[in-house]
Design an enzyme around this catalytic site. Sequence first.
Site, PDB file in Angstrom:
ATOM      1  N   PHE B 127      13.121 -45.420  14.520  1.00 53.42           N
ATOM      2  CA  PHE B 127      12.470 -45.520  13.151  1.00 53.42           C
ATOM      3  C   PHE B 127      12.891 -44.832  12.159  1.00 53.42           C
ATOM      4  CE2 PHE B 127       9.096 -47.767  11.032  1.00 53.42           C
ATOM      5  CZ  PHE B 127       9.040 -49.223  11.747  1.00 53.42           C
ATOM      6  N   GLN B 247       1.201 -45.696  -0.959  1.00 58.34           N
ATOM      7  CA  GLN B 247       2.431 -45.261  -0.247  1.00 58.34           C
ATOM      8  C   GLN B 247       2.627 -47.694  -0.773  1.00 58.34           C
ATOM      9  OE1 GLN B 247       3.527 -46.281   3.844  1.00 58.34           O
ATOM     10  NE2 GLN B 247       4.773 -44.475   3.034  1.00 58.34           N
ATOM     11  N   HIS B 249       5.349 -50.876  -0.292  1.00 58.13           N
ATOM     12  CA  HIS B 249       6.805 -50.633   1.008  1.00 58.13           C
ATOM     13  C   HIS B 249       7.980 -51.401  -0.154  1.00 58.13           C
ATOM     14  CE1 HIS B 249       9.004 -52.008   4.481  1.00 58.13           C
ATOM     15  NE2 HIS B 249       8.585 -51.487   4.818  1.00 58.13           N
ATOM     16  N   LEU B 259       5.077 -58.104   5.364  1.00 57.38           N
ATOM     17  CA  LEU B 259       5.507 -57.013   5.895  1.00 57.38           C
ATOM     18  C   LEU B 259       7.133 -57.529   6.032  1.00 57.38           C
ATOM     19  CD1 LEU B 259       6.681 -53.908   5.338  1.00 57.38           C
ATOM     20  CD2 LEU B 259       5.498 -54.206   7.965  1.00 57.38           C
ATOM     21  N   GLU B 262      12.082 -52.828   7.683  1.00 55.96           N
ATOM     22  CA  GLU B 262      12.687 -51.924   7.165  1.00 55.96           C
ATOM     23  C   GLU B 262      14.532 -52.994   7.630  1.00 55.96           C
ATOM     24  OE1 GLU B 262      10.667 -48.759   6.357  1.00 55.96           O
ATOM     25  OE2 GLU B 262      12.406 -49.639   4.764  1.00 55.96           O
ATOM     26  N   ARG B 293      12.030 -45.454   1.513  1.00 59.10           N
ATOM     27  CA  ARG B 293      11.692 -46.547   1.057  1.00 59.10           C
ATOM     28  C   ARG B 293      11.226 -46.385  -0.818  1.00 59.10           C
ATOM     29  NH1 ARG B 293       6.344 -46.811   4.824  1.00 59.10           N
ATOM     30  NH2 ARG B 293       7.346 -47.794   6.900  1.00 59.10           N
ATOM     31  N   HIS B 363       1.387 -50.759   0.533  1.00 60.69           N
ATOM     32  CA  HIS B 363       0.959 -50.718   2.007  1.00 60.69           C
ATOM     33  C   HIS B 363       0.123 -49.999   2.614  1.00 60.69           C
ATOM     34  CE1 HIS B 363       3.008 -51.630   6.025  1.00 60.69           C
ATOM     35  NE2 HIS B 363       3.180 -50.328   5.729  1.00 60.69           N
ATOM     36  N   ARG B 404       3.733 -41.181   4.167  1.00 58.14           N
ATOM     37  CA  ARG B 404       3.519 -41.540   5.385  1.00 58.14           C
ATOM     38  C   ARG B 404       4.703 -42.588   6.317  1.00 58.14           C
ATOM     39  NH1 ARG B 404       2.126 -45.954   9.330  1.00 58.14           N
ATOM     40  NH2 ARG B 404       2.396 -47.291   7.326  1.00 58.14           N
TER      41      ARG B 404
HETATM   42  C1  LIG Z   1       1.833 -55.291   8.171  1.00 58.33           C
HETATM   43  C2  LIG Z   1       0.878 -53.860   8.828  1.00 58.33           C
HETATM   44  C3  LIG Z   1       2.364 -53.229   9.985  1.00 58.33           C
HETATM   45  C4  LIG Z   1       1.869 -52.103  10.364  1.00 58.33           C
HETATM   46  N1  LIG Z   1       3.103 -51.200  11.125  1.00 58.33           N
HETATM   47  C5  LIG Z   1       2.813 -50.220  11.595  1.00 58.33           C
HETATM   48  C6  LIG Z   1       3.239 -49.572  12.398  1.00 58.33           C
HETATM   49  O1  LIG Z   1       4.440 -49.914  13.086  1.00 58.33           O
HETATM   50  N2  LIG Z   1       2.871 -48.263  12.401  1.00 58.33           N
HETATM   51  C7  LIG Z   1       2.165 -47.633  12.196  1.00 58.33           C
HETATM   52  O2  LIG Z   1       2.457 -46.383  12.620  1.00 58.33           O
HETATM   53  N3  LIG Z   1       0.867 -48.167  10.981  1.00 58.33           N
HETATM   54  C8  LIG Z   1       1.920 -49.400  10.753  1.00 58.33           C
HETATM   55  N4  LIG Z   1       1.306 -49.855  10.140  1.00 58.33           N
HETATM   56  C9  LIG Z   1      -0.683 -49.173  10.001  1.00 58.33           C
HETATM   57  C10 LIG Z   1      -1.535 -48.968  10.225  1.00 58.33           C
HETATM   58  O3  LIG Z   1      -1.855 -50.596  11.610  1.00 58.33           O
HETATM   59  C11 LIG Z   1      -2.901 -49.134   9.900  1.00 58.33           C
HETATM   60  O4  LIG Z   1      -3.054 -48.121   9.184  1.00 58.33           O
HETATM   61  C12 LIG Z   1      -3.918 -48.528  10.945  1.00 58.33           C
HETATM   62  O5  LIG Z   1      -4.370 -49.735  11.724  1.00 58.33           O
HETATM   63  C13 LIG Z   1      -5.421 -48.811  10.011  1.00 58.33           C
HETATM   64  O6  LIG Z   1      -6.088 -48.878  11.662  1.00 58.33           O
HETATM   65  P1  LIG Z   1      -8.154 -48.292  11.459  1.00 58.33           P
HETATM   66  O7  LIG Z   1      -8.451 -48.685  12.346  1.00 58.33           O
HETATM   67  O8  LIG Z   1      -8.264 -47.119  10.142  1.00 58.33           O
HETATM   68  O9  LIG Z   1      -8.133 -49.339  10.268  1.00 58.33           O
HETATM   69  P2  LIG Z   1      -8.257 -51.132  10.527  1.00 58.33           P
HETATM   70  O10 LIG Z   1      -7.640 -51.295  11.974  1.00 58.33           O
HETATM   71  O11 LIG Z   1      -8.328 -51.838   9.636  1.00 58.33           O
HETATM   72  O12 LIG Z   1      -9.708 -50.988  10.911  1.00 58.33           O
HETATM   73  C14 LIG Z   1     -11.587 -50.988  10.054  1.00 58.33           C
HETATM   74  C15 LIG Z   1     -12.351 -51.786  10.742  1.00 58.33           C
HETATM   75  O13 LIG Z   1     -13.438 -51.306   9.965  1.00 58.33           O
HETATM   76  C16 LIG Z   1     -13.830 -52.894   9.508  1.00 58.33           C
HETATM   77  N5  LIG Z   1     -14.832 -52.663   7.822  1.00 58.33           N
HETATM   78  C17 LIG Z   1     -14.198 -52.310   6.488  1.00 58.33           C
HETATM   79  N6  LIG Z   1     -15.130 -51.759   5.789  1.00 58.33           N
HETATM   80  C18 LIG Z   1     -15.757 -52.399   6.562  1.00 58.33           C
HETATM   81  C19 LIG Z   1     -17.781 -51.980   6.039  1.00 58.33           C
HETATM   82  N7  LIG Z   1     -18.340 -51.173   5.098  1.00 58.33           N
HETATM   83  N8  LIG Z   1     -18.412 -51.889   7.121  1.00 58.33           N
HETATM   84  C20 LIG Z   1     -18.470 -52.105   8.782  1.00 58.33           C
HETATM   85  N9  LIG Z   1     -17.255 -52.332   8.783  1.00 58.33           N
HETATM   86  C21 LIG Z   1     -16.279 -52.285   7.879  1.00 58.33           C
HETATM   87  C22 LIG Z   1     -13.091 -53.665   9.246  1.00 58.33           C
HETATM   88  O14 LIG Z   1     -13.637 -55.128   9.615  1.00 58.33           O
HETATM   89  C23 LIG Z   1     -13.010 -53.635  10.782  1.00 58.33           C
HETATM   90  O15 LIG Z   1     -12.513 -53.812  11.530  1.00 58.33           O
HETATM   91  C24 LIG Z   1       1.260 -51.189   9.395  1.00 58.33           C
HETATM   92  C25 LIG Z   1      -0.167 -51.693   8.435  1.00 58.33           C
HETATM   93  C26 LIG Z   1       0.166 -53.313   7.929  1.00 58.33           C
HETATM   94  C27 LIG Z   1      -0.899 -53.475   7.034  1.00 58.33           C
END
Ligand SMILES: Cc1cc2nc3c(=O)[nH]c(=O)nc-3n(C[C@H](O)[C@H](O)[C@H](O)COP(=O)(O)OP(=O)(O)OC[C@H]3O[C@@H](n4cnc5c(N)ncnc54)[C@H](O)[C@@H]3O)c2cc1C
Lengths: 245, 598
Positions: B127, B247, B249, B259, B262, B293, B363, B404
């Site tokens: 990656f 960041q 993308h 997305l 890459e 990137r 992103h 990142r």
């Molecule tokens: C398209 C895409 C592809 C990606 N691919 C990768 C990858 O291959 N590898 C990698 O390492 N990272 C990747 N990332 C980044 C990574 O997926 C995210 O940074 C990560 O999943 C975020 O996880 P989290 O648990 O912090 O938040 P989330 O999974 O977004 O969870 C947040 C939670 O909080 C809840 N919430 C939000 N606001 C409130 C509120 N006010 N009150 C109550 N609940 C709330 C939401 O409903 C959700 O349940 C990618 C991101 C994207 C967008």
Amino acid sequence: MAQSYKLRLEISRWDPDRSKGWVQGYEIEAGGILRFTDVFRKINEELDPTLAWNSSCEHAQCGTCSVLINGRAMLACELLVENAVAQFGTTRFKISPIGVAPVVRDLVVDLEHAYERVHRSKPYVIKRVENPLKGGEYRVSPRTLDRYVEATRCINCFCCAAVCISSNKGFLGPNAMLASIVRMMDPREGEKKERLKLLYSERGLYRCHTSKGCSHVCPKGIDVAHFLALAKQGDFQGGRPAERR
Amino acid sequence: MGKKLRISSKTECDALIIGAGGAGLRFGVELLEHKPGLKIVAVTKVGHPQKSHTNTAQGGLAAVDPEDPFDDPVYHMFDTWKGSDCSADQNIIKKIVESAWEQVIWLENHGMHFSRNEEGRLSKRTFGGHTVRFGEASAFRAIYEADRTGKGIMDTLWFEALKGGISFLNQSVATELLFKGNRCAGAVIFNQKNGKFVTVLSKVTVLATGGSGQLYRVTTNCRQNTGDGVGLTLRAGLPVMDPEAVQFHPTGIVGPGILASETLRSVGGILRNKDLEPFMERYAPAMKELAPRDLVARAIENEIREGRGVVNPDHKIEHVWIDLRHLSDYVHDVQIPEVSGFFKKFVNLNPKKDLCPVRPSNHYHMGGIPTDEFGRVMADKRRPIDSLFAVGECASASFHGFNRLGTNSLLELITMGKFAGQKALEYLDQGVESPEGKPGEKTFGLFSQFLEANGKESVFTLRRELQSLMTEKVGIYRRASGLEEAMERIRELRERAIHAPIENKSLLMNQELILRWELENLLWLAFATARAALERKESRGAHFREDYPERRDEYHHHTLVRMERFGRLEISSRPIDMSLYNKKGAHWERFGILERKY
Ligand SMILES: Cc1cc2nc3c(=O)[nH]c(=O)nc-3n(C[C@H](O)[C@H](O)[C@H](O)COP(=O)(O)OP(=O)(O)OC[C@H]3O[C@@H](n4cnc5c(N)ncnc54)[C@H](O)[C@@H]3O)c2cc1C
Ligand code: SF4
Ligand code: SF4
């Protein structure tokens, strides 16, 4: 490219404050490659801010935006306007919530209620078999995984449950069954007895008539009915002979 | 006027998880592994935790297999440090990288369906940015579940949460944090389904609300990523770190911003402007499309700014093309089938025959709620708040610094989630506290203003205007004049928002009301971001200042901003941890301030 379409959407609405339902028509001009979620947003922005609809990722990975479009259960984010016009041969669309759970407002259903069935089918590993390699991963051959990997792609959009004729009669539903079948096929699951009981219970597999409605609508292209049919016959090897360990 | 808003009920629990995504649930499950039977409430804005955004991550998560003869944790640490533009905290890098493999095994043992190699072990792939021997060759370090690694993680975690008896409070938002002195006492939660506000008092609370991509016009992020956690934190008078580190993308699919990985560029895709010129030759004559990137994103953005972009008529968004037509069927069908599929599915184009529209897409937010190595939220540079944690994308420990690396975010969720959960055990012996002040007061102040507004503005238009403004002035390219203008306009937007009416006054599943509340969070975050970007008169990682295009050592620190009242901002700094360098262990010299050259 860029063609724009004059659409007429007839959307089922529900006002929980007045417990009142009606169908509301919206005429809207939309570009060919807008997704239906974009169209809903456009309605909010240009015509009616009060229309409630559900979505999250909007690229067919989370299964939140399932609705019935001209009677067909599908993800609104996956349907482009020009494809919809081609597929249904019309610019008029009837849109209603998927009937797998009570409506909260308009197109938003109470997903928690729908998930209740998946929860009952225990999608987790109930009891792990002993791991021969302490501190390491279980060894799972790619061929074993191949038998059920398709089923692990389910995003619980409930499109299958929405079309399954048996779902209303106490059947836990195709996706709930699928979740349990995955663990039957997963070599790490040690609690197969309880799983079998679950699958063959009153609310289980025997409710399925193999009509294949589920496979037909699955946006992930999972042949749900196939998995269910094999499981009914007690086959958890994906139709293939058991691999020697 | 209108209904009087009130708290309908009060509940108590051991732990309150605000945001039931990957990071939040890993926290909860860790608690349960040590103390089964705890009462844990997990709140999510979506209909069910499975719908959280972690679900959409595709690529994989980085972890060094101790049995891998070629890879070594120190290489992963180096890549992360270098990738961060020397702005991540080295104590965090070390801690996360060293526990990565164990956490991957944890996921596998709990039933995640990782892809396997012939021996039945976990498959690995390369990656961007991940190397062995300090940049010499690509590392096979990304562990994955086909093209749905995030889904695998999210599923495993909500399954475990369900099994352990965590109660999910779905389609609900946390609107206010509650405190007693230096201790967090819980939060006020608004349940959209029944329209009720409830007070949840907890022994420990964790913020895990995810990203804030909706601040920009085109984003890979989901509809719910509106920076709520950061908004709550700012309004509680607590600091936020490095908000300017955002960041982009380079290749989001126009217009949704989905997305496009890459891989498209690594298999030979060529970027072209409206004259079909392969413009990367002008920006990076040697590496062209394969440049890092941020450089590619800036090149595309520059083409668009200078009028060599193309406007998509349906989405009304400018873009450039990625040309994949010359690639063989094998490449299309075997190497890039999913991404190719996205173009077919979401813009109705056939990448074998058609040029495909892409543009830089917001992103990831590297900045967020500052924490220590245990995920405890920091009240200032040194002092943590008692019993309040933050993990995942809304937090900043900081593992990513100013940029990142792909696959490092999923790793951060599961490691920091675990560390924070472990630390939180220490706070469980105390009882719940009754909070100071009147729970709900702040919330009702805002919500009644929203419900009573009766001007002519539209919440939808204001949100769009904010997104365009941020994209133009606080996006990929920034300069002092633009940032100052942005701050001025964000203030105006907020003034106008005060008069934006909501047509439906109901509290039941009123998406317009939630949108209005989200706009408030976005405005707060926008202001903090613009102001911090103005303060940082240098370019570092994803933060690029046209008027200061070089990184400058005098800015070798994190930004801390505090804004208890909108527009009144205090800026200070937090040092970047350099313990790997300072402790002079093996390879310490690799962890100094490196020149940014790829
Ligand atoms: C398209 C895409 C592809 C990606 N691919 C990768 C990858 O291959 N590898 C990698 O390492 N990272 C990747 N990332 C980044 C990574 O997926 C995210 O940074 C990560 O999943 C975020 O996880 P989290 O648990 O912090 O938040 P989330 O999974 O977004 O969870 C947040 C939670 O909080 C809840 N919430 C939000 N606001 C409130 C509120 N006010 N009150 C109550 N609940 C709330 C939401 O409903 C959700 O349940 C990618 C991101 C994207 C967008
Ligand atoms: S095949 Fe079975 S599960 Fe699928 S729709 Fe028909 S009855 Fe329902
Ligand atoms: S099996 Fe297919 S249709 Fe059914 S819930 Fe899963 S993804 Fe949706």
